[in-house]
Write a protein that holds these residues in place. Structure first.
Motif, PDB file in Angstrom:
ATOM      1  N   GLY A  16      36.451  36.225  36.387  1.00 29.96           N
ATOM      2  CA  GLY A  16      36.260  37.405  35.548  1.00 29.96           C
ATOM      3  C   GLY A  16      36.885  38.648  36.141  1.00 29.96           C
ATOM      4  N   ASN A  17      38.127  38.493  36.663  1.00 32.02           N
ATOM      5  CA  ASN A  17      38.800  39.612  37.325  1.00 32.02           C
ATOM      6  C   ASN A  17      37.951  40.127  38.477  1.00 32.02           C
ATOM      7  OD1 ASN A  17      40.915  41.449  37.720  1.00 32.02           O
ATOM      8  ND2 ASN A  17      39.986  42.980  36.393  1.00 32.02           N
ATOM      9  N   ALA A  18      37.401  39.172  39.258  1.00 31.95           N
ATOM     10  CA  ALA A  18      36.466  39.500  40.349  1.00 31.95           C
ATOM     11  C   ALA A  18      35.346  40.383  39.811  1.00 31.95           C
ATOM     12  CB  ALA A  18      37.175  40.150  41.521  1.00 31.95           C
ATOM     13  N   TYR A  19      34.733  39.886  38.727  1.00 29.19           N
ATOM     14  CA  TYR A  19      33.643  40.598  38.057  1.00 29.19           C
ATOM     15  C   TYR A  19      34.060  42.009  37.646  1.00 29.19           C
ATOM     16  CZ  TYR A  19      30.584  36.764  39.446  1.00 29.19           C
ATOM     17  OH  TYR A  19      30.008  35.521  39.599  1.00 29.19           O
ATOM     18  N   GLY A  20      35.341  42.176  37.343  1.00 32.46           N
ATOM     19  CA  GLY A  20      35.846  43.455  36.880  1.00 32.46           C
ATOM     20  C   GLY A  20      36.478  44.315  37.961  1.00 32.46           C
ATOM     21  N   LEU A  21      36.391  43.901  39.223  1.00 36.75           N
ATOM     22  CA  LEU A  21      36.856  44.752  40.318  1.00 36.75           C
ATOM     23  C   LEU A  21      38.295  44.484  40.735  1.00 36.75           C
ATOM     24  CD1 LEU A  21      33.643  44.897  42.547  1.00 36.75           C
ATOM     25  CD2 LEU A  21      34.318  46.329  40.608  1.00 36.75           C
ATOM     26  N   GLY A  22      38.910  43.434  40.196  1.00 36.35           N
ATOM     27  CA  GLY A  22      40.316  43.185  40.478  1.00 36.35           C
ATOM     28  C   GLY A  22      40.549  41.904  41.255  1.00 36.35           C
ATOM     29  N   THR A  23      41.093  40.894  40.581  1.00 35.62           N
ATOM     30  CA  THR A  23      41.258  39.566  41.166  1.00 35.62           C
ATOM     31  C   THR A  23      42.050  39.593  42.466  1.00 35.62           C
ATOM     32  OG1 THR A  23      41.172  38.508  38.994  1.00 35.62           O
ATOM     33  CG2 THR A  23      42.205  37.258  40.760  1.00 35.62           C
ATOM     34  N   VAL A  24      43.245  40.146  42.430  1.00 33.68           N
ATOM     35  CA  VAL A  24      44.158  40.027  43.578  1.00 33.68           C
ATOM     36  C   VAL A  24      43.650  40.808  44.775  1.00 33.68           C
ATOM     37  CG1 VAL A  24      46.474  40.604  44.402  1.00 33.68           C
ATOM     38  CG2 VAL A  24      46.176  39.501  42.177  1.00 33.68           C
ATOM     39  N   GLU A  25      43.207  42.045  44.574  1.00 35.03           N
ATOM     40  CA  GLU A  25      42.759  42.844  45.716  1.00 35.03           C
ATOM     41  C   GLU A  25      41.518  42.259  46.363  1.00 35.03           C
ATOM     42  OE1 GLU A  25      44.106  45.268  47.312  1.00 35.03           O
ATOM     43  OE2 GLU A  25      45.841  45.506  46.016  1.00 35.03           O
ATOM     44  N   VAL A  26      40.581  41.788  45.560  1.00 33.73           N
ATOM     45  CA  VAL A  26      39.376  41.182  46.132  1.00 33.73           C
ATOM     46  C   VAL A  26      39.715  39.869  46.818  1.00 33.73           C
ATOM     47  CG1 VAL A  26      37.115  40.198  45.587  1.00 33.73           C
ATOM     48  CG2 VAL A  26      37.817  42.355  44.534  1.00 33.73           C
TER      49      VAL A  26
ATOM     50  N   TYR B 169      48.862  22.763  34.900  1.00 35.40           N
ATOM     51  CA  TYR B 169      49.051  23.945  35.744  1.00 35.40           C
ATOM     52  C   TYR B 169      48.164  23.872  36.991  1.00 35.40           C
ATOM     53  CZ  TYR B 169      51.647  25.920  31.860  1.00 35.40           C
ATOM     54  OH  TYR B 169      52.574  26.131  30.868  1.00 35.40           O
ATOM     55  N   ALA B 170      47.006  23.257  36.846  1.00 36.03           N
ATOM     56  CA  ALA B 170      46.146  23.074  38.017  1.00 36.03           C
ATOM     57  C   ALA B 170      46.848  22.217  39.053  1.00 36.03           C
ATOM     58  CB  ALA B 170      44.822  22.446  37.601  1.00 36.03           C
ATOM     59  N   ALA B 171      47.530  21.161  38.595  1.00 37.60           N
ATOM     60  CA  ALA B 171      48.286  20.320  39.517  1.00 37.60           C
ATOM     61  C   ALA B 171      49.506  21.056  40.065  1.00 37.60           C
ATOM     62  CB  ALA B 171      48.710  19.033  38.814  1.00 37.60           C
ATOM     63  N   GLN B 172      50.208  21.762  39.200  1.00 39.72           N
ATOM     64  CA  GLN B 172      51.422  22.473  39.605  1.00 39.72           C
ATOM     65  C   GLN B 172      51.143  23.497  40.703  1.00 39.72           C
ATOM     66  OE1 GLN B 172      53.462  24.388  36.340  1.00 39.72           O
ATOM     67  NE2 GLN B 172      54.596  25.756  37.698  1.00 39.72           N
ATOM     68  N   TYR B 173      50.008  24.207  40.587  1.00 36.03           N
ATOM     69  CA  TYR B 173      49.696  25.262  41.547  1.00 36.03           C
ATOM     70  C   TYR B 173      48.760  24.797  42.661  1.00 36.03           C
ATOM     71  CZ  TYR B 173      52.146  28.666  38.697  1.00 36.03           C
ATOM     72  OH  TYR B 173      53.121  29.361  38.010  1.00 36.03           O
TER      73      TYR B 173
ATOM     74  N   GLN C 190      47.608  34.243  39.341  1.00 35.65           N
ATOM     75  CA  GLN C 190      47.772  35.598  39.874  1.00 35.65           C
ATOM     76  C   GLN C 190      47.646  35.606  41.391  1.00 35.65           C
ATOM     77  OE1 GLN C 190      45.048  38.381  38.107  1.00 35.65           O
ATOM     78  NE2 GLN C 190      45.578  37.784  36.016  1.00 35.65           N
ATOM     79  N   ILE C 191      46.664  34.891  41.904  1.00 33.88           N
ATOM     80  CA  ILE C 191      46.450  34.855  43.355  1.00 33.88           C
ATOM     81  C   ILE C 191      47.602  34.133  44.044  1.00 33.88           C
ATOM     82  CG2 ILE C 191      44.934  33.946  45.171  1.00 33.88           C
ATOM     83  CD1 ILE C 191      42.602  34.328  43.137  1.00 33.88           C
ATOM     84  N   ARG C 192      48.057  33.032  43.466  1.00 29.91           N
ATOM     85  CA  ARG C 192      49.193  32.296  44.030  1.00 29.91           C
ATOM     86  C   ARG C 192      50.441  33.180  44.056  1.00 29.91           C
ATOM     87  NH1 ARG C 192      46.586  29.170  46.374  1.00 29.91           N
ATOM     88  NH2 ARG C 192      46.193  26.981  45.888  1.00 29.91           N
ATOM     89  N   LYS C 193      50.723  33.857  42.949  1.00 32.29           N
ATOM     90  CA  LYS C 193      51.924  34.675  42.870  1.00 32.29           C
ATOM     91  C   LYS C 193      51.853  35.899  43.781  1.00 32.29           C
ATOM     92  CE  LYS C 193      53.608  33.236  38.345  1.00 32.29           C
ATOM     93  NZ  LYS C 193      53.974  33.632  36.958  1.00 32.29           N
ATOM     94  N   ALA C 194      50.645  36.303  44.146  1.00 29.85           N
ATOM     95  CA  ALA C 194      50.482  37.412  45.086  1.00 29.85           C
ATOM     96  C   ALA C 194      50.710  36.968  46.524  1.00 29.85           C
ATOM     97  CB  ALA C 194      49.096  38.029  44.944  1.00 29.85           C
ATOM     98  N   GLY C 195      50.900  35.646  46.719  1.00 27.05           N
ATOM     99  CA  GLY C 195      51.200  35.136  48.052  1.00 27.05           C
ATOM    100  C   GLY C 195      50.004  35.065  48.983  1.00 27.05           C
ATOM    101  N   ILE C 196      48.804  34.975  48.424  1.00 32.59           N
ATOM    102  CA  ILE C 196      47.595  34.904  49.261  1.00 32.59           C
ATOM    103  C   ILE C 196      47.333  33.437  49.594  1.00 32.59           C
ATOM    104  CG2 ILE C 196      45.143  35.469  49.389  1.00 32.59           C
ATOM    105  CD1 ILE C 196      45.709  37.594  47.195  1.00 32.59           C
TER     106      ILE C 196
END
Length: 375
Positions: free
Chosen positions: A40-50, A95-99, A72-78
């Protein structure tokens, strides 16, 4: 602070989230891990930053619900492992398998879809078995159904069981007997899995509520969502770990006017002044995620540390009573969080509309509300 072209901003204090995680880790004790839920977008606080903060704090596995957020997290390189907590429609499974995501499985159809996708991707897939213990959402029941599922996973030949988990229906009620019954049923299912020679790396049942009080259920990991983000969901808003709310949402006054008795603001004349009233128009509405029921039922809002009330809301603007409050055009209004030493808690807003805190926070629209991070 560069707000770019946004009308309002949600300031997220990452230092508070860091301290919350440290409190949880001390509480659960050594030898146990934590799986942060960033759905949920880290409960609204922002997926990638959290997610990035969780990686920096040494979390090896994060959980979310949607493939899009995992990507989003994969593409951010985390470089973290990611698991999908729920079920997926067939078109999303490849996509689950691909990523390289870890999938939840609980029926043979899901096993077949993921096995085939992993075969096409050329690698072994990792899965978590969801045990149904009483929430009634998804899962496989211990006993004959679980035995058949384990047989099917073995026959697939390219899936590794790395996790087993369940989810509680009443863990927000301290000492819940139903939660204890759920855990006992989970243990039966876990024993079946282990009897096959499977020793999962991740055994996780404790959600936010259970993490607070149900120590027996911690297993190898606790799986926290709102707790590490500062929102304990124990009944009556108990906060024994002292977690801190990290979010403050602010917008701006774009018009100020005085209403004489009998004058009104809003569609269908929602608010009609009974006495002289000073009204601020604020540049945010329900399209940004401001709860319509909250604003239409005169819920609380802060202006320069003064607690006041909404007088109504439209899609993109709302009205706030600023009678007697010293303020001027383009001043900030605090919709949530801290303002001049005063806290407008998310729990206060949720109580006003009789909703849970997650539904309010996760509704803040990331497309039109800027996230600003304080470290």
């Amino acid at each position: 602070m560069n707000l770019e072209h946004y009308n309002s901003y949600l300031e997220v204090d990452l230092g508070k989230i860091r301290r919350n995680v440290e409190r949880i880790q001390r509480h659960i004790g050594p030898g146990r891990g934590m799986i942060p839920v960033v759905k949920g977008n880290a409960y609204g606080l922002g997926t990638v930053e959290v997610a990035r903060l969780m990686h920096d704090m040494g979390m090896g596995l994060l959980a979310n619900a949607h493939i899009a957020e995992s990507i989003q997290i994969r593409k951010a390189g985390i470089p973290v492992d990611l698991m999908i907590l729920g079920a997926l429609p067939p078109h999303a499974v490849p996509y689950a398998a691909q990523y390289g995501l870890q999938m939840t499985v609980f029926n043979k159809e899901g096993v077949d879809l993921f096995s085939r996708a992993c075969r096409d991707a050329g690698h072994t897939g990792q899965v978590h078995i969801k045990i149904e213990t009483g929430l009634g959402r998804i899962g496989v029941k211990p006993g004959a159904d679980l035995e058949k599922l384990l047989d099917h996973i073995a026959q697939a030949g390219n899936l590794e069981v790395v996790g087993v988990f369940t989810h509680y229906a009443t863990a927000g009620q301290r000492g819940s007997e139903y939660a204890k019954e759920q855990f006992a049923l989970f243990q039966k299912g876990l024993s079946q899995v282990q009897a096959r020679g499977i020793q999962p790396q991740y055994i996780h049942t404790a959600n936010t509520g259970a993490t607070i009080w149900f120590e027996e259920s911690y297993c190898t990991h606790v799986r926290c969502g709102s707790l590490y983000l500062g929102y304990s969901n124990i009944k009556n808003h108990e906060n024994p770990l002292g977690v801190e709310e990290p979010a403050t949402w602010r917008a701006f006054i774009t018009n100020i006017k005085d209403l004489e008795p009998g004058e009104s603001v809003g569609y269908n004349r929602h608010f009609i002044a009974k006495e002289k009233t000073t009204v601020a128009t604020v540049d945010v509405g329900y399209s940004a995620g401001l709860n319509r029921n909250l604003a239409m039922t005169y819920g609380p809002v802060l202006v320069h540390g003064h607690r006041t009330r909404y007088l109504g809301v439209c899609m993109d603007q709302c009205f706030v009573d600023i009678t007697g409050i010293p303020c001027q055009l383009y001043d900030e209004v605090t919709l949530l969080g801290w303002d001049e030493g005063q806290l407008l808690s998310l729990f206060q807003l949720a109580d006003h509309v009789q909703q849970n805190v997650h539904s309010l926070l996760a509704s803040i629209n990331p497309n039109i509300v800027l996230r600003v991070y304080r470290r």
